[in-house]
Design an enzyme around this catalytic site. Structure first.
Site, PDB file in Angstrom:
ATOM      1  N   ASP A 155     -10.778 103.922  62.644  1.00  0.00           N
ATOM      2  CA  ASP A 155     -11.454 104.751  63.638  1.00  0.00           C
ATOM      3  C   ASP A 155     -10.704 106.068  63.787  1.00  0.00           C
ATOM      4  OD1 ASP A 155     -13.564 104.025  66.202  1.00  0.00           O
ATOM      5  OD2 ASP A 155     -12.261 105.781  66.409  1.00  0.00           O
ATOM      6  N   HIS A 157     -22.001  98.959  63.677  1.00  0.00           N
ATOM      7  CA  HIS A 157     -20.575  98.871  63.342  1.00  0.00           C
ATOM      8  C   HIS A 157     -19.896  97.899  64.272  1.00  0.00           C
ATOM      9  CE1 HIS A 157     -21.258 102.236  66.124  1.00  0.00           C
ATOM     10  NE2 HIS A 157     -20.080 101.966  66.656  1.00  0.00           N
TER      11      HIS A 157
HETATM   12  P1  AMP Z   1     -19.398 103.349  69.375  1.00  0.00           P
HETATM   13  O1  AMP Z   1     -19.158 104.021  70.699  1.00  0.00           O
HETATM   14  O2  AMP Z   1     -19.303 101.856  69.468  1.00  0.00           O
HETATM   15  O3  AMP Z   1     -20.659 103.841  68.723  1.00  0.00           O
HETATM   16  O4  AMP Z   1     -18.169 103.749  68.461  1.00  0.00           O
HETATM   17  C1  AMP Z   1     -18.190 104.842  67.595  1.00  0.00           C
HETATM   18  C2  AMP Z   1     -16.789 104.992  67.067  1.00  0.00           C
HETATM   19  O5  AMP Z   1     -16.832 105.800  65.909  1.00  0.00           O
HETATM   20  C3  AMP Z   1     -15.818 105.649  68.043  1.00  0.00           C
HETATM   21  O6  AMP Z   1     -14.721 104.764  68.304  1.00  0.00           O
HETATM   22  C4  AMP Z   1     -15.365 106.918  67.313  1.00  0.00           C
HETATM   23  O7  AMP Z   1     -14.019 107.235  67.524  1.00  0.00           O
HETATM   24  C5  AMP Z   1     -15.655 106.545  65.863  1.00  0.00           C
HETATM   25  N1  AMP Z   1     -15.898 107.660  64.957  1.00  0.00           N
HETATM   26  C6  AMP Z   1     -16.723 108.711  65.141  1.00  0.00           C
HETATM   27  N2  AMP Z   1     -16.698 109.523  64.078  1.00  0.00           N
HETATM   28  C7  AMP Z   1     -15.847 108.963  63.187  1.00  0.00           C
HETATM   29  C8  AMP Z   1     -15.384 109.323  61.887  1.00  0.00           C
HETATM   30  N3  AMP Z   1     -15.822 110.432  61.283  1.00  0.00           N
HETATM   31  N4  AMP Z   1     -14.497 108.518  61.275  1.00  0.00           N
HETATM   32  C9  AMP Z   1     -14.052 107.406  61.888  1.00  0.00           C
HETATM   33  N5  AMP Z   1     -14.452 107.001  63.101  1.00  0.00           N
HETATM   34  C10 AMP Z   1     -15.329 107.776  63.753  1.00  0.00           C
END
Ligand code: AMP
Length: 128
Positions: free
Chosen positions: A39, A110
């Protein structure tokens, strides 16, 4: 911004772009069915996301329309990643946000794998 409802899959969401290699990620695992990467904004010493390679917004469409092979492949990948990261013995938290009330931000299914510290209570109280 949280995802509102479960609309059609957006092929330009950030995880779709990672799957296409348009955006880099810190990959920890990949197979035919799943990709796992760190993440970008970790909230625990280990914070890895595992995503299916198919175009699914959330658990609703994945569970209803993915093939048995895709479902098994994805679930097995989650277990493999946890094992490979050494999380089985100390334990870890597996979490997935679905839709608006959960705060889901990225509209591609995810699972979050959190590890490396005591996780504390699952939800904060009171719920107001
Ligand atoms: P959610 O709120 O469950 O949709 O989680 C989305 C997650 O994606 C968050 O913890 C973000 O920090 C993570 N995230 C967003 N963009 C990226 C990225 N480019 N690479 C890795 N993680 C990401």
């Amino acid at each position: 911004m949280p995802v509102s409802g479960l609309g059609p899959y957006d092929p330009n969401n950030i995880f779709a772009r990672i799957l296409r290699g348009e955006i880099p990620c810190k990959k920890v695992y990949e197979d035919q069915w799943a990709l796992a990467f760190h993440d970008i904004n970790p909230v625990s010493p280990v914070h890895v996301l595992v995503i299916p390679k198919g175009a699914y917004v959330a658990f609703a469409d994945f569970s209803a329309t993915a093939s048995a092979e895709e479902i098994a492949g994805f679930i097995r990948a989650v277990g493999t990643v946890a094992r490979d990261l050494g999380l089985e013995a100390p334990g870890y938290r597996l979490l997935a946000n679905m839709g608006e009330d959960s705060g889901q931000e990225v509209p591609h299914l995810h699972f979050h794998l959190f590890g490396g510290r005591k996780m504390g209570p699952m939800l904060t109280r009171p719920l107001t």
